[in-house]
Design an enzyme around this catalytic site. Structure first.
Site, PDB file in Angstrom:
ATOM      1  N   CYS A  37       0.867  -1.187   0.000  1.00  0.00           N
ATOM      2  CA  CYS A  37       0.000   0.000   0.000  1.00  0.00           C
ATOM      3  C   CYS A  37       0.898   1.229   0.000  1.00  0.00           C
ATOM      4  CB  CYS A  37      -0.951  -0.015   1.193  1.00  0.00           C
ATOM      5  SG  CYS A  37      -0.108  -0.072   2.796  1.00  0.00           S
ATOM      6  N   THR A  38       0.329   2.399   0.185  1.00  0.00           N
ATOM      7  CA  THR A  38       1.092   3.636   0.032  1.00  0.00           C
ATOM      8  C   THR A  38       2.218   3.767   1.048  1.00  0.00           C
ATOM      9  OG1 THR A  38      -0.913   4.707  -0.784  1.00  0.00           O
ATOM     10  CG2 THR A  38       0.929   6.140  -0.184  1.00  0.00           C
TER      11      THR A  38
END
Length: 311
Positions: free
Chosen positions: A175-176
């Site tokens: 994810c980010t």
């Protein structure tokens, strides 16, 4: 230069409401802006400000219960990417809707960015992007599975419908900034998946540490501030936000005939009424007026995050 710090920590806060005012008071006094979320499960957010201000806020957070080993990721920007400071109380610091999942228990095996390429290139590894559809649309790792979710809370239902696709596979998730994978890998472990891996520090740490010539990342990484998207070396890319739907737009999107700055883009042209567009038009006018007067307009353009966005 403005320093940007993205942070999270899962730790039990008995009374997160008692932490809100002192944290907000310190950050405001130091000229720090952005968003910080407090919940019983910990803290999450992205803040920006002068170096000394960011250091003061980080020192304050590290003094909170269980936060002494706080980790964070930093970047720099020439302009302040937030319009104001928001310190909010939430039920979860990243909303998955699974109250029994506790990342402080069992999570996936952390993988350093330098080791990520070898892992996701293995034939028995399935790579899953845990981010939302509008984020995946502008960039992801080559070959990653896109769940096409509108929000992180949709992920458990997607997994229930698709888990058979990953039978006898090792699962690598990213994810980010890492926080969503804390919960998604814990969720998969609770679902009985034995080998689950997690990109340590998320895409942002990978783009910071892995040279572009060695990278398996393709496109841009959406970030939840006015930079909108970054690439290798965390360099800002040519993206802006549609102020109507908060989706990221590149130069080709902005050249389309449906695009009207501040009012609509080709993705949301059918989603809003004439009254909505009139309201968006007035908001853009106020933003432009504030900019021309050298002030930030606090009613719009203060965050790159769409509603429900997380690191």
């Amino acid at each position: 230069m403005i320093t940007i710090a993205a942070l999270y920590k899962f730790t039990p806060f008995e009374d997160p409401a008692a932490l809100k005012a002192p944290l907000a008071r310190l950050a405001c006094g130091q000229g720090v802006k952005g968003t910080l979320l407090l919940a019983r499960e910990g803290i999450n957010g992205t803040i920006a400000g002068p170096r000394a201000g960011i250091d003061a806020v980080l020192d304050h957070i590290r003094a909170l219960p269980g936060c002494a080993d706080l980790d964070w990721k930093e970047a720099e920007a020439r302009a302040m990417p937030f319009g104001k400071l928001k310190v909010r109380l939430k039920r979860e610091i990243v909303t998955m809707g699974q109250p029994d999942i506790d990342p402080r228990g069992a999570v996936g095996t952390y993988v350093e960015p330098s080791d990520w390429n070898a892992l996701i290139s293995a034939p028995d590894v399935a790579v899953i992007d845990t981010r939302n559809d509008y984020e995946v649309a502008i960039g992801s790792f080559a070959g990653a599975v896109d769940p096409e979710t509108e929000s992180f809370g949709d992920f458990p239902a997607w997994w229930a419908a698709n888990r058979d696709r990953f039978h006898n596979k090792r699962v690598a998730m990213f994810c980010t900034g890492g926080i969503r994978c804390e919960k998604s890998t814990a969720f998969l472990k609770a679902q009985g998946v034995e080998e689950v891996y997690h990109l340590k520090g998320g895409i942002l740490k990978y783009l910071e540490q892995v040279p572009e010539e060695d990278s398996l990342w393709q496109g841009g990484c959406f970030v939840f501030d006015e930079r909108v998207a970054v690439g290798h070396g965390l360099a800002p890319m040519d993206y802006t936000l549609c102020r109507a739907c908060r989706r990221p737009l590149d130069a080709a999107d902005r050249a389309r005939p449906e695009y009207v700055r501040g009012e609509q883009c080709h993705r949301c042209v059918e989603e809003h009424s004439d009254a909505d567009r009139a309201r968006f038009r007035e908001r853009q006018r106020q933003i432009d007026l504030a900019r021309d007067r050298g002030r930030a307009h606090l009613g719009g353009g203060d965050s790159g995050a769409r509603p429900g966005g997380d690191q």
